[in-house]
Scaffold this active site. Structure first.
Site, PDB file in Angstrom:
ATOM      1  N   ASP A  67     -10.792 -16.706  -8.898  1.00 50.13           N
ATOM      2  CA  ASP A  67     -10.714 -15.362  -8.313  1.00 50.13           C
ATOM      3  C   ASP A  67     -11.870 -14.477  -8.776  1.00 50.13           C
ATOM      4  O   ASP A  67     -12.648 -14.854  -9.651  1.00 50.13           O
ATOM      5  CB  ASP A  67      -9.355 -14.709  -8.648  1.00 50.13           C
ATOM      6  CG  ASP A  67      -8.972 -14.829 -10.124  1.00 50.13           C
ATOM      7  OD1 ASP A  67      -9.840 -15.205 -10.942  1.00 50.13           O
ATOM      8  OD2 ASP A  67      -7.811 -14.540 -10.445  1.00 50.13           O
ATOM      9  N   ASP A 136       3.288 -10.203 -14.579  1.00 51.57           N
ATOM     10  CA  ASP A 136       4.181 -10.157 -13.406  1.00 51.57           C
ATOM     11  C   ASP A 136       4.357 -11.546 -12.778  1.00 51.57           C
ATOM     12  O   ASP A 136       4.857 -11.666 -11.660  1.00 51.57           O
ATOM     13  CB  ASP A 136       3.663  -9.152 -12.361  1.00 51.57           C
ATOM     14  CG  ASP A 136       2.291  -9.523 -11.807  1.00 51.57           C
ATOM     15  OD1 ASP A 136       1.744 -10.592 -12.182  1.00 51.57           O
ATOM     16  OD2 ASP A 136       1.755  -8.746 -10.991  1.00 51.57           O
ATOM     17  N   HIS A 138       1.971 -13.680 -11.935  1.00 49.83           N
ATOM     18  CA  HIS A 138       0.940 -14.153 -10.998  1.00 49.83           C
ATOM     19  C   HIS A 138       0.104 -15.285 -11.584  1.00 49.83           C
ATOM     20  O   HIS A 138      -0.089 -15.371 -12.790  1.00 49.83           O
ATOM     21  CB  HIS A 138       0.043 -13.011 -10.503  1.00 49.83           C
ATOM     22  CG  HIS A 138      -0.919 -12.425 -11.485  1.00 49.83           C
ATOM     23  ND1 HIS A 138      -1.076 -11.061 -11.655  1.00 49.83           N
ATOM     24  CD2 HIS A 138      -1.812 -12.994 -12.335  1.00 49.83           C
ATOM     25  CE1 HIS A 138      -2.017 -10.840 -12.556  1.00 49.83           C
ATOM     26  NE2 HIS A 138      -2.474 -11.986 -12.990  1.00 49.83           N
ATOM     27  N   GLU A 143      -0.285 -12.084  -6.415  1.00 48.13           N
ATOM     28  CA  GLU A 143       0.660 -11.093  -6.921  1.00 48.13           C
ATOM     29  C   GLU A 143       2.052 -11.299  -6.329  1.00 48.13           C
ATOM     30  O   GLU A 143       2.206 -12.014  -5.333  1.00 48.13           O
ATOM     31  CB  GLU A 143       0.147  -9.696  -6.544  1.00 48.13           C
ATOM     32  CG  GLU A 143      -1.184  -9.328  -7.193  1.00 48.13           C
ATOM     33  CD  GLU A 143      -1.065  -9.010  -8.686  1.00 48.13           C
ATOM     34  OE1 GLU A 143      -0.166  -9.550  -9.356  1.00 48.13           O
ATOM     35  OE2 GLU A 143      -1.895  -8.228  -9.176  1.00 48.13           O
TER      36      GLU A 143
END
Ligand code: GLP
Length: 244
Positions: A67, A136, A138, A143
Site C-alpha cells: 500500500d 481496527d 485491517h 479498512e
C-alpha cells in the site's frame, strides 16, 4: 492457522525472518510481498544481517508492497516508498526494476490499480507475504467494511487509522485521508502469509482476526480461509485469545 506466541521480540523477529531466509535459499527468484508499519522493522533488519552475512541474496528477488498513501511523493519521509528503501531495500542487492511499491501520485487510478495487479500476475504471484495488522483489524489498508473479494483499489482511511498513524506525522492534519492498497483477495492469493502483531493495542484485532467470524468488519479475519498462515504474536497482542 498457526499461532506462535513469543515474548522476546528479537526471537520473534528471527523466527519470522527465518521464513524469508529459508524461502530465498530454496528459491532465489522468490516473489515477496512486503509491508510497512513499525512491527516488521526488526524482521527487515534480520534480513539485512542475513544478506550481509552472505546467507541470502535479493539479486533475483521481486517485491510488491501492499500500500501507499495517496498524495505523498516517494521522497516524502512518511511515504511507504521511502520507508521500504530506508528499512530494507537500500541495504540489500535488490534490482530496482523488480521493486514494486504502489504510487501515491497517479492521475488515473482505475488504470494504475489494474496495472499493479497485472504486475503481480506477470511475476507469477506472491510466494510469501508479510503483514502487520491495524488496531481496527485491517491488513494493508483494507479498512473495516472493505469487501473480502476486493482487489487493488483506492480507499478512505478509517478515523482510527488516521489517529493511530498520526504518531508518525507532525500533526494529525498531515495524515493523508486516502490510500492505494492491495485488496483482501489480492493478499489471499499469496501462497504463504505471515502476520506479526505486538502490543496491547493489537489484542482485540488479533482476537477478532483469529477467533471472530470471517467478516469485512475485521479484514484480517479473511486469513482464516487461507491454507498457509502463521501469526507471530507477543503475549500482549495474544492476551484476549481463548484456548481452543
Ligand atoms: C498501516 C499499514 C499496515 C500496517 C499497520 C500497522 O496502517 N498500512 O499495513 O499493518 O499500519 O502498523 P504498525 O506495525 O506500525 O502498528
Amino acid at each position: 492457522m498457526n499461532v506462535v506466541i513469543c515474548d522476546d521480540h528479537q526471537h520473534m523477529n528471527a523466527l519470522a525472518a527465518q521464513v524469508f531466509i529459508d524461502l530465498l535459499k530454496s528459491n532465489p527468484q522468490a516473489v515477496l510481498g512486503l509491508a510497512t508499519g513499525t512491527t516488521p522493522i526488526g524482521v527487515y533488519q534480520k534480513l539485512i544481517d542475513s544478506y550481509r552475512a552472505g546467507e541470502i541474496s535479493f539479486a533475483e528477488v521481486t517485491t510488491f508492497n501492499l500500500d501507499e498513501y495517496i498524495g505523498l511523493h516517494r521522497d516524502h519521509d512518511q511515504s511507504y516508498y521511502y520507508f521500504m528503501h530506508q528499512k530494507l531495500l537500500n541495504h540489500v542487492d535488490i534490482q530496482g526494476q523488480r521493486v514494486f511499491i504502489p504510487s501515491g501520485v497517479e492521475e488515473d487510478y482505475a488504470t494504475y490499480c489494474q496495472w499493479y495487479e497485472d504486475r503481480i500476475t506477470e511475476a507469477g504471484g506472491i510466494d510469501l507475504q508479510i503483514l502487520g495488522i491495524g488496531s481496527d483489524g485491517h491488513i494493508a489498508f483494507n479498512e473495516p467494511g472493505t469487501a473480502l473479494g476486493s482487489r487493488t483499489h483506492i480507499t478512505e482511511l478509517d478515523p482510527q487509522t488516521i489517529r493511530d498513524n498520526s504518531r508518525l506525522f507532525k500533526s494529525i492534519d498531515d495524515v493523508p485521508r486516502r490510500a492505494i492498497t492491495m485488496g483482501v483477495a489480492t493478499i489471499m492469493e499469496a501462497r504463504q502469509i505471515i502476520l506479526l502483531a505486538t502490543g496491547e493495542n493489537k489484542a482485540e484485532a488479533v482476537r477478532d482476526a483469529l477467533q471472530g467470524p470471517v467478516s469485512s468488519e475485521c479484514t484480517a479475519s479473511a486469513l482464516q480461509q487461507h491454507p498457509d498462515v502463521t501469526f507471530y504474536l507477543d503475549t500482549a497482542a495474544a492476551r484476549l485469545l481463548q484456548n481452543e
